[in-house]
Design a protein around this motif. Structure first.
Motif, short mmCIF file in Angstrom:
data_model
loop_
_atom_site.label_atom_id
_atom_site.label_comp_id
_atom_site.label_asym_id
_atom_site.label_seq_id
_atom_site.Cartn_x
_atom_site.Cartn_y
_atom_site.Cartn_z
N MET A 1 0.85 -1.18 0.00
CA MET A 1 0.00 0.00 0.00
C MET A 1 0.89 1.24 0.00
SD MET A 1 -3.02 0.80 2.66
CE MET A 1 -4.26 1.93 2.19
N ALA A 2 0.65 2.16 -0.92
CA ALA A 2 1.45 3.37 -1.03
C ALA A 2 1.05 4.37 0.06
CB ALA A 2 1.27 3.98 -2.40
N ASP A 3 1.99 5.22 0.43
CA ASP A 3 1.75 6.27 1.41
C ASP A 3 1.84 7.61 0.67
OD1 ASP A 3 1.26 7.44 3.83
OD2 ASP A 3 3.32 7.29 4.54
N TYR A 4 0.71 8.25 0.44
CA TYR A 4 0.65 9.46 -0.36
C TYR A 4 0.68 10.70 0.53
CZ TYR A 4 -0.92 6.18 -3.93
OH TYR A 4 -1.02 5.13 -4.80
N PRO A 5 1.37 11.75 0.08
CA PRO A 5 1.46 12.98 0.88
C PRO A 5 0.15 13.77 0.86
CG PRO A 5 2.52 13.32 -1.23
CD PRO A 5 2.12 11.87 -1.17
N ILE A 6 -0.02 14.62 1.87
CA ILE A 6 -1.11 15.58 1.90
C ILE A 6 -0.59 16.85 1.24
CG2 ILE A 6 -2.57 17.01 3.38
CD1 ILE A 6 -2.45 14.66 5.43
N VAL A 7 -1.33 17.36 0.24
CA VAL A 7 -0.90 18.50 -0.56
C VAL A 7 -1.88 19.64 -0.35
CG1 VAL A 7 -0.50 19.31 -2.93
CG2 VAL A 7 0.11 16.95 -2.28
N GLU A 8 -1.37 20.84 -0.05
CA GLU A 8 -2.24 22.01 0.04
C GLU A 8 -2.65 22.42 -1.37
OE1 GLU A 8 -1.15 25.31 2.54
OE2 GLU A 8 -0.03 23.97 3.87
N THR A 9 -3.97 22.62 -1.57
CA THR A 9 -4.46 23.01 -2.89
C THR A 9 -5.07 24.40 -2.88
OG1 THR A 9 -6.61 21.98 -2.52
CG2 THR A 9 -4.91 20.62 -3.53
N GLY A 10 -5.18 25.00 -1.72
CA GLY A 10 -5.75 26.33 -1.56
C GLY A 10 -5.80 26.65 -0.09
N ARG A 11 -6.33 27.83 0.22
CA ARG A 11 -6.43 28.23 1.63
C ARG A 11 -7.39 27.29 2.36
NH1 ARG A 11 -8.95 33.55 4.17
NH2 ARG A 11 -8.14 33.25 6.27
N ASP A 12 -6.87 26.55 3.33
CA ASP A 12 -7.65 25.63 4.16
C ASP A 12 -8.24 24.45 3.39
OD1 ASP A 12 -7.25 27.00 6.64
OD2 ASP A 12 -8.65 28.53 5.93
N VAL A 13 -7.58 24.06 2.28
CA VAL A 13 -8.02 22.91 1.49
C VAL A 13 -6.80 22.04 1.21
CG1 VAL A 13 -9.15 22.08 -0.62
CG2 VAL A 13 -9.82 24.29 0.37
N THR A 14 -6.93 20.73 1.46
CA THR A 14 -5.85 19.80 1.14
C THR A 14 -6.39 18.65 0.29
OG1 THR A 14 -6.19 18.46 3.13
CG2 THR A 14 -4.58 20.27 3.27
N ARG A 15 -5.44 18.01 -0.39
CA ARG A 15 -5.75 16.85 -1.24
C ARG A 15 -4.80 15.73 -0.84
NH1 ARG A 15 -3.75 18.59 -6.46
NH2 ARG A 15 -1.79 17.56 -6.01
N GLN A 16 -5.35 14.50 -0.77
CA GLN A 16 -4.51 13.33 -0.53
C GLN A 16 -5.00 12.18 -1.38
OE1 GLN A 16 -4.45 11.62 3.44
NE2 GLN A 16 -2.39 10.82 3.10
N VAL A 17 -4.13 11.67 -2.24
CA VAL A 17 -4.45 10.48 -3.00
C VAL A 17 -4.57 9.33 -2.01
CG1 VAL A 17 -3.60 8.85 -4.74
CG2 VAL A 17 -3.31 11.31 -5.10
N LEU A 18 -5.66 8.57 -2.12
CA LEU A 18 -5.86 7.42 -1.23
C LEU A 18 -5.43 6.12 -1.90
CD1 LEU A 18 -9.33 8.40 0.27
CD2 LEU A 18 -7.04 8.86 1.20
N SER A 19 -5.68 6.02 -3.21
CA SER A 19 -5.26 4.85 -3.98
C SER A 19 -5.26 5.22 -5.46
CB SER A 19 -6.18 3.65 -3.72
OG SER A 19 -7.51 3.95 -4.08
N ASP A 20 -4.43 4.49 -6.23
CA ASP A 20 -4.42 4.78 -7.66
C ASP A 20 -4.04 3.56 -8.48
OD1 ASP A 20 -1.52 5.41 -9.17
OD2 ASP A 20 -1.40 5.32 -6.99
N HIS A 21 -4.48 3.60 -9.72
CA HIS A 21 -4.23 2.61 -10.76
C HIS A 21 -4.34 3.41 -12.05
CE1 HIS A 21 -5.51 -0.37 -13.75
NE2 HIS A 21 -4.83 -1.25 -13.04
N PRO A 22 -3.69 3.02 -13.13
CA PRO A 22 -3.80 3.81 -14.36
C PRO A 22 -5.25 4.09 -14.81
CG PRO A 22 -2.02 2.25 -14.59
CD PRO A 22 -2.71 1.92 -13.28
N ASP A 23 -6.18 3.21 -14.45
CA ASP A 23 -7.57 3.39 -14.86
C ASP A 23 -8.44 4.13 -13.85
OD1 ASP A 23 -7.07 1.99 -17.23
OD2 ASP A 23 -7.52 0.06 -16.27
N LEU A 24 -7.97 4.30 -12.61
CA LEU A 24 -8.82 4.85 -11.55
C LEU A 24 -7.96 5.42 -10.42
CD1 LEU A 24 -11.73 5.06 -10.33
CD2 LEU A 24 -11.30 2.85 -9.28
N MET A 25 -8.46 6.52 -9.82
CA MET A 25 -7.78 7.12 -8.68
C MET A 25 -8.83 7.56 -7.68
SD MET A 25 -5.33 10.50 -8.63
CE MET A 25 -3.76 9.68 -8.85
N VAL A 26 -8.55 7.39 -6.38
CA VAL A 26 -9.43 7.84 -5.30
C VAL A 26 -8.66 8.88 -4.49
CG1 VAL A 26 -10.79 7.17 -3.29
CG2 VAL A 26 -10.59 5.61 -5.24
#
Length: 103
Positions: A1-26
């Motif tokens: 299982m991969a460990d994905y970083p938390i990325v700031e995308t705006g003021r008080d908003v973050t994004r974190q990839v939970l899982s991925d495959h070339p056909d799908l990402m959560v």
């Protein structure tokens, strides 16, 4: 299982990839305060959004809708969309194909 970083995308908003495959990402988008914005944008990916918690006003093309916990919807490829956080919470988005720009 991969460990994905938390990325700031705006003021008080973050994004974190939970899982991925070339056909799908959560991905988890976390909004820490009311008024935080997911800016209007579009992409070639089909996106599904599930509201895990909080409350949001979404713009989907020319339509606006308010969503809360348990709500979900699909954003077609190329449709302009974005949101304003009304109550802090988390959105779980699925993308097909994978958003390589998030890796």
């Amino acid at each position: 299982m991969a460990d994905y970083p938390i990325v700031e995308t705006g003021r008080d908003v973050t994004r974190q990839v939970l899982s991925d495959h070339p056909d799908l990402m959560v991905v988890a988008f976390r909004f820490a305060r009311s008024g935080a914005i997911g800016p209007l944008h579009d992409h070639v990916h089909v996106q599904s959004t599930y509201v895990e918690s909080g409350r949001f006003r979404f713009t989907l093309g020319t339509e606006e809708r308010e969503v809360g916990p348990g709500d979900s919807f699909v954003v077609p490829s190329g449709q302009t969309h974005g949101c304003v956080c009304l109550v802090p919470g988390t959105l779980i988005d699925g993308f097909t194909p994978r958003r390589d720009d998030f890796l």
